[in-house]
Design a protein around this motif. Structure first.
Motif, PDB file in Angstrom:
ATOM      1  N   LEU A  74      -6.647  -0.829  -9.030  1.00  0.00           N
ATOM      2  CA  LEU A  74      -7.319  -1.531  -7.939  1.00  0.00           C
ATOM      3  C   LEU A  74      -6.449  -1.509  -6.678  1.00  0.00           C
ATOM      4  O   LEU A  74      -6.942  -1.236  -5.573  1.00  0.00           O
ATOM      5  N   ARG A  75      -5.160  -1.772  -6.851  1.00  0.00           N
ATOM      6  CA  ARG A  75      -4.226  -1.749  -5.713  1.00  0.00           C
ATOM      7  C   ARG A  75      -4.185  -0.355  -5.081  1.00  0.00           C
ATOM      8  O   ARG A  75      -4.213  -0.220  -3.862  1.00  0.00           O
TER       9      ARG A  75
ATOM     10  N   ASP B 247       0.831  -1.208   0.000  1.00  0.00           N
ATOM     11  CA  ASP B 247       0.000   0.000   0.000  1.00  0.00           C
ATOM     12  C   ASP B 247       0.864   1.256   0.000  1.00  0.00           C
ATOM     13  O   ASP B 247       0.574   2.223  -0.712  1.00  0.00           O
TER      14      ASP B 247
ATOM     15  N   ARG C  23      -7.980   3.522   0.514  1.00  0.00           N
ATOM     16  CA  ARG C  23      -8.998   3.173   1.524  1.00  0.00           C
ATOM     17  C   ARG C  23      -8.338   2.787   2.844  1.00  0.00           C
ATOM     18  O   ARG C  23      -8.791   3.190   3.915  1.00  0.00           O
ATOM     19  N   ALA C  24      -7.271   2.007   2.767  1.00  0.00           N
ATOM     20  CA  ALA C  24      -6.563   1.594   3.980  1.00  0.00           C
ATOM     21  C   ALA C  24      -5.982   2.807   4.701  1.00  0.00           C
ATOM     22  O   ALA C  24      -6.077   2.914   5.930  1.00  0.00           O
TER      23      ALA C  24
ATOM     24  N   SER D 134      -6.503   1.987  -5.205  1.00  0.00           N
ATOM     25  CA  SER D 134      -7.790   2.246  -4.548  1.00  0.00           C
ATOM     26  C   SER D 134      -7.829   1.593  -3.163  1.00  0.00           C
ATOM     27  O   SER D 134      -8.243   2.213  -2.179  1.00  0.00           O
ATOM     28  N   ARG D 135      -7.378   0.346  -3.084  1.00  0.00           N
ATOM     29  CA  ARG D 135      -7.340  -0.341  -1.778  1.00  0.00           C
ATOM     30  C   ARG D 135      -6.376   0.356  -0.828  1.00  0.00           C
ATOM     31  O   ARG D 135      -6.653   0.487   0.367  1.00  0.00           O
TER      32      ARG D 135
END
Length: 193
Positions: A158-159, A128, A165-166, A161-162
């Protein structure tokens, strides 16, 4: 994907000099965020040694060439003979940049946000951290960042975005040192004053 091989040694040398001049600082900055400063110059030299040997493979586009070199830098760091995990050094060095004095409410807000980030950042996985850093610090597009990590642009989006969010989750749930109060509660309290 690379350019045509330069016609002469002079053309090859000219292309390399232009590539070096336009990307050196970006490559070194990328490496400095991931490795100890005493090791960064060696890794940077290794990256440009690979670039010289594989010059014909480097894309002609400046942005794509930068992404290609950062990908080489990433692999060079991973394969480092020192054997330590280089991505542990990716933690934000915010404390070094904090202002010495806080004069206004705006300065206080900036200082608070930096401290919040300093607390939340180390809680992110290295994957991340890397996804966010490639975009925010290295200024790459998602397609270029995908090239650096060796995945498709869709997979990188996608990575990313995650990862975002994290980071938001850690910012919302992390108490700032000394306050004991999660960030989202402090922000709500500020808004209701």
């Amino acid at each position: 994907m690379g350019t045509e091989a330069p016609a002469t040694d002079t053309d090859r040398e000219t292309r390399f000099r232009e590539l070096y001049a336009s990307t050196y600082s970006d490559v070194q900055r990328f490496i400095l965020r991931r490795a100890h400063p005493s090791h960064a110059e060696d890794v940077t030299a290794d990256v440009f040694t690979v670039a010289w040997r594989r010059l014909h493979e480097i894309p002609a586009s400046p942005g794509e060439a930068k992404a290609w070199l950062l990908g080489v830098a990433r692999l060079t760091l991973q394969n480092s003979s020192r054997g330590r995990r280089r991505y542990e050094a990716l933690a934000v060095r915010i404390a070094e940049d904090l202002p010495r004095q806080v004069d206004t409410d705006a300065d206080t807000e900036v200082l608070t946000r930096r401290l919040d980030l300093a607390v939340a950042w180390p809680r992110l996985s290295t994957t991340d951290q890397e996804a966010i850093a490639l975009i925010a610090w290295d200024g790459l597009s998602t397609a270029q960042a995908a090239t650096v990590v060796g995945i498709s642009a869709v997979a990188f989006r996608l990575r990313l975005s995650r990862a975002r969010r994290a980071l938001r989750r850690h910012l919302d749930d992390s108490p700032r040192p000394g306050s004991g109060q999660p960030i989202h509660q402090r922000q709500t309290a500020r808004r209701t004053r």
